[in-house]
Design an enzyme around this catalytic site. Structure first.
Site, PDB file in Angstrom:
ATOM      1  N   GLU A 162      19.270 -24.268  43.090  1.00 32.84           N
ATOM      2  CA  GLU A 162      19.455 -23.271  42.046  1.00 32.84           C
ATOM      3  C   GLU A 162      20.239 -23.767  40.842  1.00 32.84           C
ATOM      4  O   GLU A 162      21.118 -23.058  40.338  1.00 32.84           O
ATOM      5  CB  GLU A 162      20.162 -22.059  42.659  1.00 32.84           C
ATOM      6  CG  GLU A 162      21.611 -22.292  43.154  1.00 32.84           C
ATOM      7  CD  GLU A 162      21.749 -22.792  44.583  1.00 32.84           C
ATOM      8  OE1 GLU A 162      20.801 -23.414  45.098  1.00 32.84           O
ATOM      9  OE2 GLU A 162      22.808 -22.560  45.184  1.00 32.84           O
ATOM     10  N   HIS A 200      14.021 -16.918  45.679  1.00 33.39           N
ATOM     11  CA  HIS A 200      15.306 -17.305  46.279  1.00 33.39           C
ATOM     12  C   HIS A 200      16.204 -18.010  45.250  1.00 33.39           C
ATOM     13  O   HIS A 200      17.352 -17.607  45.034  1.00 33.39           O
ATOM     14  CB  HIS A 200      15.057 -18.205  47.493  1.00 33.39           C
ATOM     15  CG  HIS A 200      16.305 -18.677  48.163  1.00 33.39           C
ATOM     16  ND1 HIS A 200      16.834 -18.060  49.271  1.00 33.39           N
ATOM     17  CD2 HIS A 200      17.143 -19.701  47.877  1.00 33.39           C
ATOM     18  CE1 HIS A 200      17.945 -18.683  49.635  1.00 33.39           C
ATOM     19  NE2 HIS A 200      18.158 -19.692  48.801  1.00 33.39           N
ATOM     20  N   GLU A 201      15.671 -19.030  44.626  1.00 31.68           N
ATOM     21  CA  GLU A 201      16.506 -19.795  43.681  1.00 31.68           C
ATOM     22  C   GLU A 201      16.892 -18.928  42.475  1.00 31.68           C
ATOM     23  O   GLU A 201      18.000 -19.020  41.969  1.00 31.68           O
ATOM     24  CB  GLU A 201      15.807 -21.080  43.237  1.00 31.68           C
ATOM     25  CG  GLU A 201      15.372 -22.019  44.375  1.00 31.68           C
ATOM     26  CD  GLU A 201      16.422 -22.287  45.443  1.00 31.68           C
ATOM     27  OE1 GLU A 201      17.638 -22.196  45.142  1.00 31.68           O
ATOM     28  OE2 GLU A 201      16.034 -22.576  46.593  1.00 31.68           O
ATOM     29  N   HIS A 261      19.844 -16.724  43.224  1.00 34.98           N
ATOM     30  CA  HIS A 261      21.134 -17.410  43.128  1.00 34.98           C
ATOM     31  C   HIS A 261      21.754 -17.274  41.732  1.00 34.98           C
ATOM     32  O   HIS A 261      22.954 -17.503  41.575  1.00 34.98           O
ATOM     33  CB  HIS A 261      20.972 -18.902  43.432  1.00 34.98           C
ATOM     34  CG  HIS A 261      21.062 -19.270  44.886  1.00 34.98           C
ATOM     35  ND1 HIS A 261      22.145 -18.950  45.667  1.00 34.98           N
ATOM     36  CD2 HIS A 261      20.214 -19.972  45.683  1.00 34.98           C
ATOM     37  CE1 HIS A 261      21.964 -19.442  46.898  1.00 34.98           C
ATOM     38  NE2 HIS A 261      20.793 -20.052  46.931  1.00 34.98           N
ATOM     39  N   GLU A 281      24.419 -17.932  50.386  1.00 35.70           N
ATOM     40  CA  GLU A 281      23.050 -17.958  50.916  1.00 35.70           C
ATOM     41  C   GLU A 281      22.599 -16.645  51.572  1.00 35.70           C
ATOM     42  O   GLU A 281      21.445 -16.254  51.427  1.00 35.70           O
ATOM     43  CB  GLU A 281      22.870 -19.136  51.879  1.00 35.70           C
ATOM     44  CG  GLU A 281      23.056 -20.509  51.221  1.00 35.70           C
ATOM     45  CD  GLU A 281      22.064 -20.811  50.088  1.00 35.70           C
ATOM     46  OE1 GLU A 281      21.021 -20.130  49.981  1.00 35.70           O
ATOM     47  OE2 GLU A 281      22.357 -21.741  49.302  1.00 35.70           O
ATOM     48  N   ASP A 334      27.963 -30.204  54.955  1.00 37.65           N
ATOM     49  CA  ASP A 334      26.553 -30.103  55.332  1.00 37.65           C
ATOM     50  C   ASP A 334      26.361 -29.548  56.738  1.00 37.65           C
ATOM     51  O   ASP A 334      25.358 -28.900  57.025  1.00 37.65           O
ATOM     52  CB  ASP A 334      25.923 -31.500  55.299  1.00 37.65           C
ATOM     53  CG  ASP A 334      24.986 -31.654  54.131  1.00 37.65           C
ATOM     54  OD1 ASP A 334      25.190 -30.929  53.131  1.00 37.65           O
ATOM     55  OD2 ASP A 334      24.071 -32.487  54.210  1.00 37.65           O
ATOM     56  N   TYR A 344      22.269 -18.275  56.061  1.00 36.58           N
ATOM     57  CA  TYR A 344      21.112 -17.658  55.415  1.00 36.58           C
ATOM     58  C   TYR A 344      20.708 -16.356  56.123  1.00 36.58           C
ATOM     59  O   TYR A 344      20.645 -15.296  55.510  1.00 36.58           O
ATOM     60  CB  TYR A 344      19.912 -18.613  55.453  1.00 36.58           C
ATOM     61  CG  TYR A 344      20.043 -19.809  54.543  1.00 36.58           C
ATOM     62  CD1 TYR A 344      20.800 -20.914  54.921  1.00 36.58           C
ATOM     63  CD2 TYR A 344      19.403 -19.848  53.311  1.00 36.58           C
ATOM     64  CE1 TYR A 344      20.921 -22.022  54.094  1.00 36.58           C
ATOM     65  CE2 TYR A 344      19.509 -20.957  52.472  1.00 36.58           C
ATOM     66  CZ  TYR A 344      20.266 -22.031  52.869  1.00 36.58           C
ATOM     67  OH  TYR A 344      20.383 -23.121  52.049  1.00 36.58           O
TER      68      TYR A 344
HETATM   69  N1  BES Z   1      21.357 -24.078  47.576  1.00 39.92           N
HETATM   70  C1  BES Z   1      20.310 -24.277  48.518  1.00 39.92           C
HETATM   71  C2  BES Z   1      20.065 -25.725  48.827  1.00 39.92           C
HETATM   72  C3  BES Z   1      21.278 -26.455  49.384  1.00 39.92           C
HETATM   73  C4  BES Z   1      22.060 -25.893  50.368  1.00 39.92           C
HETATM   74  C5  BES Z   1      21.584 -27.714  48.927  1.00 39.92           C
HETATM   75  C6  BES Z   1      23.154 -26.593  50.854  1.00 39.92           C
HETATM   76  C7  BES Z   1      22.679 -28.408  49.416  1.00 39.92           C
HETATM   77  C8  BES Z   1      23.462 -27.842  50.381  1.00 39.92           C
HETATM   78  C9  BES Z   1      19.008 -23.636  48.060  1.00 39.92           C
HETATM   79  O1  BES Z   1      19.171 -22.437  47.388  1.00 39.92           O
HETATM   80  C10 BES Z   1      18.198 -23.316  49.284  1.00 39.92           C
HETATM   81  O2  BES Z   1      18.653 -22.513  50.062  1.00 39.92           O
HETATM   82  N2  BES Z   1      17.028 -23.928  49.449  1.00 39.92           N
HETATM   83  C11 BES Z   1      16.141 -23.694  50.564  1.00 39.92           C
HETATM   84  C12 BES Z   1      14.978 -22.860  50.166  1.00 39.92           C
HETATM   85  C13 BES Z   1      15.116 -21.406  50.387  1.00 39.92           C
HETATM   86  C14 BES Z   1      13.809 -20.696  50.073  1.00 39.92           C
HETATM   87  C15 BES Z   1      15.665 -20.984  51.723  1.00 39.92           C
HETATM   88  C16 BES Z   1      15.560 -25.024  50.991  1.00 39.92           C
HETATM   89  O3  BES Z   1      15.708 -25.985  50.274  1.00 39.92           O
HETATM   90  O4  BES Z   1      14.936 -25.072  52.047  1.00 39.92           O
HETATM   91 ZN    ZN Z   2      19.808 -20.861  48.647  1.00 38.90          ZN
END
Ligand code: BES
Ligand code: ZN
Length: 596
Positions: A262, A286-287, A290, A309, A366, A374
């Protein structure tokens, strides 16, 4: 505003806080190096003589006071696992600015330098960043915690045949000299700093939205994302104005390790969302969501990640419901529940990482970035919605985003706001919403919302018919969407004969699918049953796609048997150089890979 200590940052923003960053850097593809200066504007709240910054794998050349003032002493501290090194800079209580001349290391974890062969065009190199969670410090010296916000501006110089874009005001055409200027006037946390450089073209999809992609893909991308403006309107009608001016999406090369990121004004997205039928656009919802939950109201530390999330999944589903209807959104909700239950099973239902509020001190943040934040987050918010009713809940959420816009939020801060403004001592609500059990307790609490999608009921009927001997080709699947198929694939029996695998694959062409989500749901069956005709597609997928969510699941599944592990290692040896560090760090651990 909160003053919680961030366990993942060396910075002391309570004393001196960075309020603006000016970046002046050159992108050197030959050396795979980003170098130049970062000028930080300071607010020295306590009259301190030291500024503490986060860095990791950066080479600091010189630090000066002001823009070009006298050099000032600075010191890089010991390397700490995951965190990198503190950079301590001598300042005076009067210092308004410091300028750091520095360059990155070729294996800076946030940066992926792509060979031309890793792009669609095949002729030009590409660079993109991924700063979340604590990787901004590998390409910019900064106060790298989500509790600090700054505005930024940048001047980026690159090859004149490439375009640079950032999480900021962006160009839509290439410049003659390869110099690009950016500004981000709204204050953002460092994890939203982002840069991409490549052979890019732009195409508009609406009055304030558009897509960037390599020239050969930009039309396809614009078609796929045509509903973006509708989504922005839906989001605004729910929770207030979109405050970031433009909303564009850049479709990156396939090694991008996430589905989406995002970055403000410019979502970074995987090309695997280009399914050709717009069926994976909930990722854009989703993005986009955010832009409120996360970018506007930001988790104070990564222990509060669910505030980013969980709220975003909730908001994503509401946008999808508004644009595509309740039936669609309920399919997404049921898939969320399946994901959540699978994650709780994997972690174990008493594991502390199944709490919403996490304790990630001393660990790589991480590790906390699981489906719990989520989807347990989503169902907690849905529970509140169901307890108080949509009308009150929506008004509450809107006022929450408004009250805390451009601020940070802790889990405790959210709960007291919730108690004061929504629950207000109502005993009945207190009982229906067991806050502590959701936030500080494990697993999925009793009384969680139940989802039963009628569409998935239809899928189950067909699945049962097939289990009872009907031939796959005779099932009533004509009007099924990607989500119907995902439910079908996730609920196939765990034991399947070679004939059954072949029956399914011949009737529905799973191994030939161009849809990444369908492939990723089919391959576990391919692996579990050693279904030879599926392996070619599996290998091609693992070689071509760098999205960590998919890679993690598939390599884990392969590693369950000795033959599978051997196969995984063979593929990985070839595929690993094409993955982003975020992905190969995860897969190295799964395959117990030692650099050889
Ligand atoms: N912000 C996240 C991606 C992220 C999370 C990057 C933690 C680094 C550390 C992004 O918004 C996200 O949640 N992406 C998901 C997609 C979403 C539709 C659930 C993904 O990349 O799978
Ligand atoms: Zn996200």
């Amino acid at each position: 505003m909160t003053s919680t200590r961030d366990p993942h940052s060396f910075a002391k923003p309570d004393e001196v806080v960075v309020t603006h960053l000016h970046l002046d850097v050159t992108v050197d593809f030959e050396k795979q190096q980003l170098g130049g200066t970062a000028t930080l504007t300071l607010n020295n709240k306590t009259g301190s003589n030291k500024l503490f910054l986060d860095t990791r794998d950066l080479t600091i050349e010189r630090v000066t006071l002001g823009k070009e003032g006298p050099e000032t002493p600075s010191l890089l501290g010991d390397v700490v696992q995951f965190l990198g090194q503190a950079l301590t800079i001598d300042i005076t209580p009067q210092t308004k600015e410091v300028t750091i001349a520095y360059h990155t290391n070729p294996n800076a974890a946030a940066l992926q330098w792509l060979e031309p062969s890793q792009t669609a065009g095949g002729k030009k190199p590409y660079l993109f960043t991924q700063s979340q969670a604590i990787l901004a410090r590998t390409w910019v010296p900064c106060q790298d915690g989500p509790g600090v916000r700054m505005t930024y501006s940048a001047r980026v110089k690159t090859r004149s045949d490439l375009m640079a874009v950032m999480s900021a005001t962006n160009p839509t055409v290439k410049t003659e000299d390869g110099v690009y200027e950016f500004s981000m006037p709204q204050p953002i946390p460092s994890y939203l700093l982002a840069l991409a450089v490549g052979d890019l073209a732009f195409k508009s999809t609406g009055p304030r939205s558009g897509v960037y992609a390599e020239p050969s893909m930009v039309d396809k991308a614009a078609w796929e994302l045509e509903d973006t403006e509708k989504m922005i309107e839906a989001a605004e009608s729910l929770y207030g104005p979109y405050r970031w001016d433009r909303y564009d999406v850049i479709v990156l090369p396939p090694s991008f390790p996430f589905g989406g990121m995002e970055n403000p004004r410019l979502t970074f997205a995987t090309p695997t969302i280009l399914a050709g039928d717009r069926s994976l656009v909930s990722l854009v919802a989703h993005e986009l969501a955010h832009s409120w939950s996360g970018n506007l109201v930001t988790n104070a530390t990564w222990n509060d990640f669910w505030l980013n999330e969980g709220f975003t999944v909730y908001f994503e589903h509401r946008i999808m419901e508004q644009v595509y209807g309740r039936t669609y959104a309920e399919m997404l909700a049921q898939l969320s529940m399946q994901d959540l239950q699978a994650t709780i099973n994997d972690l174990g239902s008493t594991h502390p990482d199944t709490h919403l509020k996490l304790n990630l001190g001393g660990r790589d943040p991480d590790e906390g970035m699981t489906d719990i934040a989520y989807n347990k987050g989503y169902f907690f918010l849905r529970l509140i919605e169901e307890a108080v009713g949509r009308e009150k809940w929506d008004a509450f959420l809107k006022s929450y985003f408004d009250a805390f816009a451009f601020k940070t939020m802790t889990t405790e801060g959210f709960i007291s706001y919730l108690r004061e403004n929504l629950i207000r001592g109502n005993k009945n609500l207190e009982e229906k919403i067991p806050i502590d059990r959701w936030v500080s307790g494990p697993g999925l609490p009793e009384g969680a919302p139940e989802v039963r999608s009628g569409e998935f009921g239809r899928v189950e009927e067909q699945l049962n018919a097939w289990k009872n001997g009907a031939v796959a080709g005779t099932l009533a699947t004509k009007d099924w969407t990607t989500h119907h198929w995902l439910h079908f694939l996730r609920n196939l029996p765990s034991e399947l004969s070679p004939e059954q695998m072949a029956d399914l694959d011949e009737a529905f062409g799973f191994s030939r699918s161009g849809n990444s989500e369908i492939l990723a749901a089919w391959f576990p069956h391919v692996i579990a049953h050693s279904y030879q005709p599926g392996y070619t597609a599996l290998e091609k997928f693992l070689m071509g796609v760098g999205r960590r969510k998919f890679l993690k699941a598939l390599y884990t599944k392969l590693a369950e048997t000795p033959e599978g592990l051997e196969r995984a290692r063979q593929i990985y040896r070839k595929a690993r150089p094409g993955y982003h560090s975020v992905s190969y760090s995860t897969i190295d651990a799964i395959l117990k890979w030692e650099q050889r």
